[in-house]
Design an enzyme around this catalytic site. Sequence first.
Site, short mmCIF file in Angstrom:
data_model
loop_
_atom_site.label_atom_id
_atom_site.label_comp_id
_atom_site.label_asym_id
_atom_site.label_seq_id
_atom_site.Cartn_x
_atom_site.Cartn_y
_atom_site.Cartn_z
N LYS A 263 -15.62 1.43 -4.17
CA LYS A 263 -16.96 1.00 -3.76
C LYS A 263 -18.01 1.27 -4.84
O LYS A 263 -17.96 2.30 -5.51
CB LYS A 263 -17.36 1.73 -2.47
CG LYS A 263 -16.39 1.52 -1.32
CD LYS A 263 -16.67 2.51 -0.20
CE LYS A 263 -15.60 2.46 0.86
NZ LYS A 263 -15.76 3.54 1.86
N GLU B 211 1.26 -5.12 4.58
CA GLU B 211 0.23 -5.54 5.54
C GLU B 211 -0.31 -6.90 5.14
O GLU B 211 -0.32 -7.26 3.95
CB GLU B 211 -0.89 -4.49 5.53
CG GLU B 211 -1.89 -4.59 6.66
CD GLU B 211 -2.84 -3.39 6.63
OE1 GLU B 211 -2.72 -2.51 7.50
OE2 GLU B 211 -3.68 -3.32 5.72
N ASN C 249 -11.15 8.08 7.18
CA ASN C 249 -11.41 9.13 6.20
C ASN C 249 -11.86 10.38 6.94
O ASN C 249 -12.93 10.40 7.55
CB ASN C 249 -12.47 8.69 5.19
CG ASN C 249 -11.99 7.55 4.32
OD1 ASN C 249 -12.64 6.52 4.22
ND2 ASN C 249 -10.84 7.72 3.69
N ARG D 173 -13.31 13.21 6.51
CA ARG D 173 -14.21 14.00 5.68
C ARG D 173 -15.57 13.32 5.65
O ARG D 173 -15.76 12.25 6.23
CB ARG D 173 -13.67 14.07 4.25
CG ARG D 173 -13.40 12.70 3.65
CD ARG D 173 -13.05 12.75 2.19
NE ARG D 173 -12.51 11.49 1.69
CZ ARG D 173 -13.21 10.41 1.37
NH1 ARG D 173 -14.54 10.43 1.53
NH2 ARG D 173 -12.63 9.32 0.91
N GLU E 95 -8.33 2.38 7.67
CA GLU E 95 -7.95 3.78 7.57
C GLU E 95 -9.09 4.64 8.13
O GLU E 95 -10.21 4.15 8.33
CB GLU E 95 -7.66 4.19 6.12
CG GLU E 95 -8.85 4.10 5.19
CD GLU E 95 -8.49 4.48 3.76
OE1 GLU E 95 -7.32 4.82 3.51
OE2 GLU E 95 -9.38 4.43 2.90
N LYS F 256 0.82 -1.22 0.00
CA LYS F 256 0.00 0.00 0.00
C LYS F 256 0.85 1.26 0.00
O LYS F 256 1.89 1.32 0.67
CB LYS F 256 -0.88 0.06 1.25
CG LYS F 256 -1.98 -0.95 1.35
CD LYS F 256 -2.79 -0.68 2.61
CE LYS F 256 -3.92 -1.64 2.80
NZ LYS F 256 -4.66 -1.32 4.05
N ARG G 3 -24.03 3.46 -6.53
CA ARG G 3 -23.33 4.55 -7.19
C ARG G 3 -23.51 4.44 -8.70
O ARG G 3 -22.91 3.57 -9.34
CB ARG G 3 -21.84 4.54 -6.85
CG ARG G 3 -21.55 4.69 -5.36
CD ARG G 3 -20.08 4.97 -5.15
NE ARG G 3 -19.71 4.91 -3.74
CZ ARG G 3 -18.55 5.32 -3.25
NH1 ARG G 3 -17.63 5.80 -4.09
NH2 ARG G 3 -18.27 5.23 -1.96
#
Length: 445
Positions: free
Chosen positions: A237, A200, A291, A293, A289, A158, A339
């Site tokens: 996603k 990882e 995010n 926001r 992680e 990553k 989406r």
Amino acid sequence: MIESLLVANRGEIARRIIRTAKRLGVRAVAVHSEADADLPFVVEADEAVCVGPANPAQSYRNVEAILAAAESTGAQAVHPGYGFLSENADFARTVQARGLVWVGPGADAITAMGDKINARNLMAAAGVPVAPGTTEPATDLDAAVAAATEIGYPVMVKAAAGGGGMGMAVAADEAALRTEYDKVRAFAERMFGDGSVLIERYFPRVRHVEVQILGLADGRVVALGERECSVQRRNQKLVEESPSPAVSPELRARFLAAAVRAGEAVGYRNAGTVECLLDPATQEFFFLEMNTRLQVEHPVTELVYGVDLVEEQLRVAAGLPPTFDPDALTPRGHAIELRINAEDPKRFLPGPGVIGTWVEPTGEGVRVDSGYVAGNTVTPFYDSLLAKLVVTGADRAEAIERARTAVADFAVAGPKNNLPFFAELLTNDEFVSGDYDTGIVGRMR
């Protein structure tokens, strides 16, 4: 409450933020590129300023142009939406240094969570589960090989400064690692200006589950349930739902408690999301992680919990209490978000073009957050997201049935779009059962 708000974004999310601002009586200012001058978010804002040409670096990432627009329009606050400058700590600091209100978490929290290795280490210290991985960047190939040997293959390679599913690769053995390490490092340097690489443990069968948090003005951090985000293509996603069909009440309690600890560890304020990987076989989950926001998929949480997260963001930024009782958050029903992207439904390659037909579905339990109308042009300069189709039902089965009807009723002609993919997904036995993982799209192709 804030009296005037500049929205430093475009398309669907800018339109979404403007809608809440206007409902609250907050004057909404849009900034836009030359390519976006005719889009609905520009028309619907109380005032709009062109900040540059189509190239995002010269418009939506042009800090000085955006701040000049705020000054010339008398905007009091800046909402960054998602993407672009939303997780740029320097931008957040600059906004505040200019005497404006930043509608988001503090710059220190953005910095702390922006580096995946630093974030992992902070979370581990706070008691949040993390997957086996490196605690320092793998500075060269030999270090990466040594780390992978200790962790055990397969491993995920990553970009430490990456996000949004970008800058990631799986290595099943040392030969693959030697190939992927250089690719990821080069990509990270090019895209993020930071070539740091994290190694990882990779879990072949895993679910992607995240928790919505909100750091309140009084210092408390609350969790507003989880979202299932395992329907993905290329680590991006496509579908989100809440609650997750994989999460039991006991597991949910652990998820939410860990997410709150994560927020508290960095003194989090405003909206954020703690993303995790869930091993369905062992019910273990690991921090992925944070995010810092508002997420694309925030509507599913809004509909299940009956809150407007943009309004809550504005209230936190203004130092006001939330509209809800943090001690009495009660989820109701089930929500699913699809989406709708301007992309080929088979290969998921972008397909921009002029929208000749645009007819949104309506009916009970149907919400559409869109960035376009008929006659608009979907350009190749930005993300391919056209709209978010969000449906709710008393339970998951009803939500799926409403989603099938809504997809069939959504008419889009002109650019390529992935509505046919969703028609297929919503009748797929694996998805309908709820027992799926991040490999489901690959198994459908």
